[in-house]
Design a protein around this motif. Sequence first.
Motif, PDB file in Angstrom:
ATOM      1  N   LYS A 132      51.236   6.880   2.302  1.00  0.00           N
ATOM      2  CA  LYS A 132      52.504   7.613   2.310  1.00  0.00           C
ATOM      3  C   LYS A 132      53.297   7.302   1.043  1.00  0.00           C
ATOM      4  CE  LYS A 132      56.922   7.680   4.884  1.00  0.00           C
ATOM      5  NZ  LYS A 132      57.732   6.872   3.949  1.00  0.00           N
ATOM      6  N   THR A 133      53.367   6.026   0.697  1.00  0.00           N
ATOM      7  CA  THR A 133      54.145   5.591  -0.464  1.00  0.00           C
ATOM      8  C   THR A 133      53.541   6.111  -1.768  1.00  0.00           C
ATOM      9  OG1 THR A 133      54.766   3.581   0.744  1.00  0.00           O
ATOM     10  CG2 THR A 133      55.075   3.562  -1.646  1.00  0.00           C
ATOM     11  N   LYS A 147      58.076  -4.047   3.517  1.00  0.00           N
ATOM     12  CA  LYS A 147      57.587  -3.769   4.874  1.00  0.00           C
ATOM     13  C   LYS A 147      56.186  -4.324   5.075  1.00  0.00           C
ATOM     14  CE  LYS A 147      57.200  -0.159   8.374  1.00  0.00           C
ATOM     15  NZ  LYS A 147      57.422   1.271   8.703  1.00  0.00           N
ATOM     16  N   LYS A 193      48.142   3.069   6.032  1.00  0.00           N
ATOM     17  CA  LYS A 193      48.977   4.236   6.354  1.00  0.00           C
ATOM     18  C   LYS A 193      50.270   4.217   5.538  1.00  0.00           C
ATOM     19  CE  LYS A 193      51.064   6.717  10.250  1.00  0.00           C
ATOM     20  NZ  LYS A 193      51.303   6.718  11.711  1.00  0.00           N
ATOM     21  N   LEU A 194      50.924   3.064   5.488  1.00  0.00           N
ATOM     22  CA  LEU A 194      52.162   2.924   4.709  1.00  0.00           C
ATOM     23  C   LEU A 194      51.892   3.138   3.227  1.00  0.00           C
ATOM     24  CD1 LEU A 194      55.144   2.079   4.318  1.00  0.00           C
ATOM     25  CD2 LEU A 194      54.368  -0.311   4.343  1.00  0.00           C
ATOM     26  N   LYS A 197      47.726  -0.226   9.548  1.00  0.00           N
ATOM     27  CA  LYS A 197      49.171  -0.107   9.292  1.00  0.00           C
ATOM     28  C   LYS A 197      49.480  -0.173   7.791  1.00  0.00           C
ATOM     29  CE  LYS A 197      50.768  -1.926  13.740  1.00  0.00           C
ATOM     30  NZ  LYS A 197      51.526  -2.996  14.427  1.00  0.00           N
ATOM     31  N   TYR A 241      62.389  -2.341   5.429  1.00  0.00           N
ATOM     32  CA  TYR A 241      62.093  -1.171   4.589  1.00  0.00           C
ATOM     33  C   TYR A 241      63.402  -0.569   4.063  1.00  0.00           C
ATOM     34  CZ  TYR A 241      60.123   3.305   3.052  1.00  0.00           C
ATOM     35  OH  TYR A 241      59.753   4.393   2.293  1.00  0.00           O
ATOM     36  N   ALA A 261      58.279  -0.368   0.529  1.00  0.00           N
ATOM     37  CA  ALA A 261      56.950  -0.582   1.121  1.00  0.00           C
ATOM     38  C   ALA A 261      56.454  -2.000   0.881  1.00  0.00           C
ATOM     39  CB  ALA A 261      55.958   0.430   0.547  1.00  0.00           C
ATOM     40  N   LYS A 279      61.300  -1.651  10.078  1.00  0.00           N
ATOM     41  CA  LYS A 279      62.145  -0.553   9.600  1.00  0.00           C
ATOM     42  C   LYS A 279      63.339  -1.078   8.831  1.00  0.00           C
ATOM     43  CE  LYS A 279      64.689   3.596  10.998  1.00  0.00           C
ATOM     44  NZ  LYS A 279      65.695   3.322   9.956  1.00  0.00           N
TER      45      LYS A 279
END
Length: 324
Positions: free
Chosen positions: A135-136, A178, A131-132, A128, A195, A175, A192
């Motif tokens: 993306k960031t 989160k 992945k975050l 997790k 975030y 991020a 969410k």
Amino acid sequence: MHSIFEYQEFIATYLQAQYSVKEPKNLYEPIHYIVGLGGKRMRPVLTLMSAEVFDANYTKALPAAMAVEVFHNFSLVHDDIMDDAPLRRGNQTVHEKWNVNTGILSGDAMLILAYQYFEQYQPKIFRKLAKLFSKTALEVCEGQQWDVDFETRDDVAISEYLKMIEYKTAVLVAAAMKMGAIIAESSKANGKLIYDFGLNLGLAFQLQDDYLDAFGNPETFGKQVGGDIIENKKTYLYLKAIEFASEMEKERLKQLFSVQPENSLEKIAVVKDIFKSTGAAQATQEAIQDYTFKAFETLETMDISQDKKDILRIFGANLMGRKV
């Protein structure tokens, strides 16, 4: 929950424990140098704070917080090369202290090191976080490219500018928060919401940075006031002034932002007057307030205690009340 100062101390102590003399020195010394320059370290602080908001001990979030801090500094090393900046936090930039090639390579190594900190988590949490983070990281690069592209464009829209600062600045703040929720294994809904809280706060923070660059107190701002104006940066203030200006003011502003005058102080004074007279300064302050309130609205539906909502609200209010 702890104070901001205590979180900063926890990060500083953890950071010091990571230090080791490794070869080749010209790869690792620049990394220790840039990370050691400090700053307020607000992004890793947010990771620790978020973990505790969702009832995890801050110590569990230290590796992720360190990943955020190392990545942020990696982006600064490469940004400084792109901008040919001589100073960072009042000290020589990495590429000035060593050389450009060293700055590029040490920056690359920092990106890899940032990912390695996630290896300290169990596979479920690691996936997790990674992945975050991926993306960031890509969004930050996209934001930086848009920022570079905008320097040579005269048709940048407000919506484009907001998307640029969202990607370049706000997504990493979001991020960072989160990650705390992920480490605490809080609900998907809470993840969410925290975030979104961080994203809106990050947007407000960057818009305030734009505003303070023009109208901040030189004694407390920590940077040269008017720096964006001197560098002809098309900030939110500039774009709003163009939107609201008369034809005469618009032409004057575009002319001022197309040259490097002999007298920078005079240029700053004239541009600031246009920012005020057009209503751009007021519109920027209203946008800062709007994004701050959007951040606070997300707190109301978050599944945490009222005292923790209050802590986050006070933190946001203090951040928006800053003079630096």
